[in-house]
Design a protein around this motif. Structure first.
Motif, PDB file in Angstrom:
ATOM      1  N   LYS A 256       0.817  -1.279   0.074  1.00  0.00           N
ATOM      2  CA  LYS A 256      -0.012   0.133   0.044  1.00  0.00           C
ATOM      3  C   LYS A 256       0.781   1.254   0.050  1.00  0.00           C
ATOM      4  N   VAL A 257       1.796   1.470   0.639  1.00  0.00           N
ATOM      5  CA  VAL A 257       2.907   2.390   0.827  1.00  0.00           C
ATOM      6  C   VAL A 257       3.581   2.664  -0.613  1.00  0.00           C
ATOM      7  N   ARG A 258       3.813   1.537  -1.225  1.00  0.00           N
ATOM      8  CA  ARG A 258       4.678   1.570  -2.418  1.00  0.00           C
ATOM      9  C   ARG A 258       3.692   2.053  -3.435  1.00  0.00           C
ATOM     10  N   SER A 259       2.402   1.716  -3.691  1.00  0.00           N
ATOM     11  CA  SER A 259       1.269   2.210  -4.401  1.00  0.00           C
ATOM     12  C   SER A 259       0.857   3.465  -4.099  1.00  0.00           C
ATOM     13  N   ASN A 260       1.081   4.145  -3.164  1.00  0.00           N
ATOM     14  CA  ASN A 260       0.662   5.501  -2.521  1.00  0.00           C
ATOM     15  C   ASN A 260       1.086   6.748  -3.397  1.00  0.00           C
ATOM     16  N   PRO A 261       0.397   7.234  -4.107  1.00  0.00           N
ATOM     17  CA  PRO A 261       1.132   8.335  -4.873  1.00  0.00           C
ATOM     18  C   PRO A 261       1.603   9.570  -4.002  1.00  0.00           C
ATOM     19  N   TYR A 262       1.189   9.675  -2.655  1.00  0.00           N
ATOM     20  CA  TYR A 262       1.746  11.037  -2.068  1.00  0.00           C
ATOM     21  C   TYR A 262       2.642  10.611  -1.124  1.00  0.00           C
ATOM     22  N   VAL A 263       3.044   8.983  -0.839  1.00  0.00           N
ATOM     23  CA  VAL A 263       4.278   8.667  -0.096  1.00  0.00           C
ATOM     24  C   VAL A 263       5.453   8.391  -0.977  1.00  0.00           C
ATOM     25  N   ILE A 264       6.804   8.994  -0.460  1.00  0.00           N
ATOM     26  CA  ILE A 264       7.900   8.872  -1.348  1.00  0.00           C
ATOM     27  C   ILE A 264       8.496   7.450  -0.942  1.00  0.00           C
ATOM     28  N   GLN A 265       8.508   7.017   0.314  1.00  0.00           N
ATOM     29  CA  GLN A 265       9.126   5.831   0.835  1.00  0.00           C
ATOM     30  C   GLN A 265       8.707   5.494   2.042  1.00  0.00           C
ATOM     31  N   LEU A 266       8.683   4.304   2.337  1.00  0.00           N
ATOM     32  CA  LEU A 266       8.552   3.707   3.669  1.00  0.00           C
ATOM     33  C   LEU A 266       9.957   3.754   4.413  1.00  0.00           C
ATOM     34  N   LEU A 267      10.014   4.348   5.591  1.00  0.00           N
ATOM     35  CA  LEU A 267      11.169   4.240   6.337  1.00  0.00           C
ATOM     36  C   LEU A 267      11.110   3.388   7.553  1.00  0.00           C
ATOM     37  N   SER A 268      11.997   2.558   8.061  1.00  0.00           N
ATOM     38  CA  SER A 268      12.105   1.809   9.232  1.00  0.00           C
ATOM     39  C   SER A 268      12.044   2.489  10.332  1.00  0.00           C
ATOM     40  N   LYS A 269      11.390   1.983  11.437  1.00  0.00           N
ATOM     41  CA  LYS A 269      11.733   2.385  12.889  1.00  0.00           C
ATOM     42  C   LYS A 269      12.820   1.525  13.450  1.00  0.00           C
ATOM     43  N   PRO A 270      13.647   2.006  14.124  1.00  0.00           N
ATOM     44  CA  PRO A 270      13.811   3.577  14.460  1.00  0.00           C
ATOM     45  C   PRO A 270      14.373   4.325  13.306  1.00  0.00           C
ATOM     46  N   LEU A 271      14.326   5.618  13.441  1.00  0.00           N
ATOM     47  CA  LEU A 271      14.709   6.538  12.206  1.00  0.00           C
ATOM     48  C   LEU A 271      16.069   6.340  12.279  1.00  0.00           C
ATOM     49  N   GLU A 272      16.680   6.336  10.994  1.00  0.00           N
ATOM     50  CA  GLU A 272      17.979   6.297  10.476  1.00  0.00           C
ATOM     51  C   GLU A 272      18.334   7.612   9.989  1.00  0.00           C
ATOM     52  N   ILE A 273      19.274   8.490  10.422  1.00  0.00           N
ATOM     53  CA  ILE A 273      19.379   9.592   9.919  1.00  0.00           C
ATOM     54  C   ILE A 273      20.096   9.610   8.588  1.00  0.00           C
ATOM     55  N   PRO A 274      21.090   8.815   8.482  1.00  0.00           N
ATOM     56  CA  PRO A 274      21.868   8.857   7.379  1.00  0.00           C
ATOM     57  C   PRO A 274      20.953   8.498   6.095  1.00  0.00           C
ATOM     58  N   VAL A 275      19.857   7.581   6.477  1.00  0.00           N
ATOM     59  CA  VAL A 275      19.019   7.003   5.256  1.00  0.00           C
ATOM     60  C   VAL A 275      18.224   8.188   4.738  1.00  0.00           C
ATOM     61  N   LEU A 276      17.715   9.110   5.789  1.00  0.00           N
ATOM     62  CA  LEU A 276      16.852  10.269   5.701  1.00  0.00           C
ATOM     63  C   LEU A 276      17.635  11.151   4.882  1.00  0.00           C
ATOM     64  N   ARG A 277      18.794  11.402   5.314  1.00  0.00           N
ATOM     65  CA  ARG A 277      19.684  12.457   4.692  1.00  0.00           C
ATOM     66  C   ARG A 277      19.929  12.168   3.248  1.00  0.00           C
ATOM     67  N   ALA A 278      20.322  10.794   2.816  1.00  0.00           N
ATOM     68  CA  ALA A 278      20.425  10.563   1.664  1.00  0.00           C
ATOM     69  C   ALA A 278      19.276  10.646   0.751  1.00  0.00           C
ATOM     70  N   LEU A 279      17.950  10.500   1.192  1.00  0.00           N
ATOM     71  CA  LEU A 279      16.667  10.510   0.541  1.00  0.00           C
ATOM     72  C   LEU A 279      16.370  11.835   0.232  1.00  0.00           C
ATOM     73  N   MET A 280      16.829  12.812   1.061  1.00  0.00           N
ATOM     74  CA  MET A 280      16.481  14.425   1.040  1.00  0.00           C
ATOM     75  C   MET A 280      17.371  15.028  -0.128  1.00  0.00           C
ATOM     76  N   SER A 281      18.662  14.314  -0.382  1.00  0.00           N
ATOM     77  CA  SER A 281      19.587  14.821  -1.313  1.00  0.00           C
ATOM     78  C   SER A 281      19.190  14.431  -2.526  1.00  0.00           C
ATOM     79  N   GLN A 282      18.171  13.574  -2.836  1.00  0.00           N
ATOM     80  CA  GLN A 282      17.738  13.116  -4.161  1.00  0.00           C
ATOM     81  C   GLN A 282      16.930  14.065  -4.751  1.00  0.00           C
TER      82      GLN A 282
END
Length: 125
Positions: free
Chosen positions: A99-125
């Motif tokens: 459902k997340v992957r098919s949702n047009p409003y969601v960029i990606q599913l992130l795992s808990k706990p939040l990983e800052i390096p992963v988020l930082r990499a996604l934000m730089s794209q």
């Protein structure tokens, strides 16, 4: 960057806010313990709303993450274009992931706990 956190877990809201601020990724963080409260806040905003990233939990009482995105679809396009949504969850449910992957409003599913390096990499794209 501005962040909105939407999660029914007070612990997750607290730790994510601290991580975002300490990492320097966030200039400010607004935390909501309910998706409905966050939606009410967004409905009051104008097109001058700052560029914002929403970290949205999937499983919450009341309005869950998927129901939030259905209401989000009715916000003005000018407001929606200033917002990026990432869902964040510890789910391993394949239906939720699909459902997340098919949702047009969601960029990606992130795992808990939040990983800052992963988020930082996604934000730089």
């Amino acid at each position: 960057m501005e962040f909105i956190l939407i999660d029914d877990s007070a612990f997750d809201l607290f730790t994510q806010e601290k991580l975002l601020l300490k990492s320097g990724l966030a200039r400010s963080v607004k935390a909501f313990s309910s998706a409905q409260l966050a939606m009410n806040f967004l409905e009051e905003q104008t097109e001058n709303f700052p560029e914002t990233i929403i970290l949205l939990d999937i499983q919450m009482p009341g309005l869950n993450g998927f129901e939030f995105t259905r209401q989000y679809a009715h916000l003005s396009p000018a407001l929606r274009q200033r917002i990026k949504i990432f869902m964040i969850s510890s789910t391993v449910d394949t239906d939720d992931i699909a459902k997340v992957r098919s949702n047009p409003y969601v960029i990606q599913l992130l795992s808990k706990p939040l990983e800052i390096p992963v988020l930082r990499a996604l934000m730089s794209q």
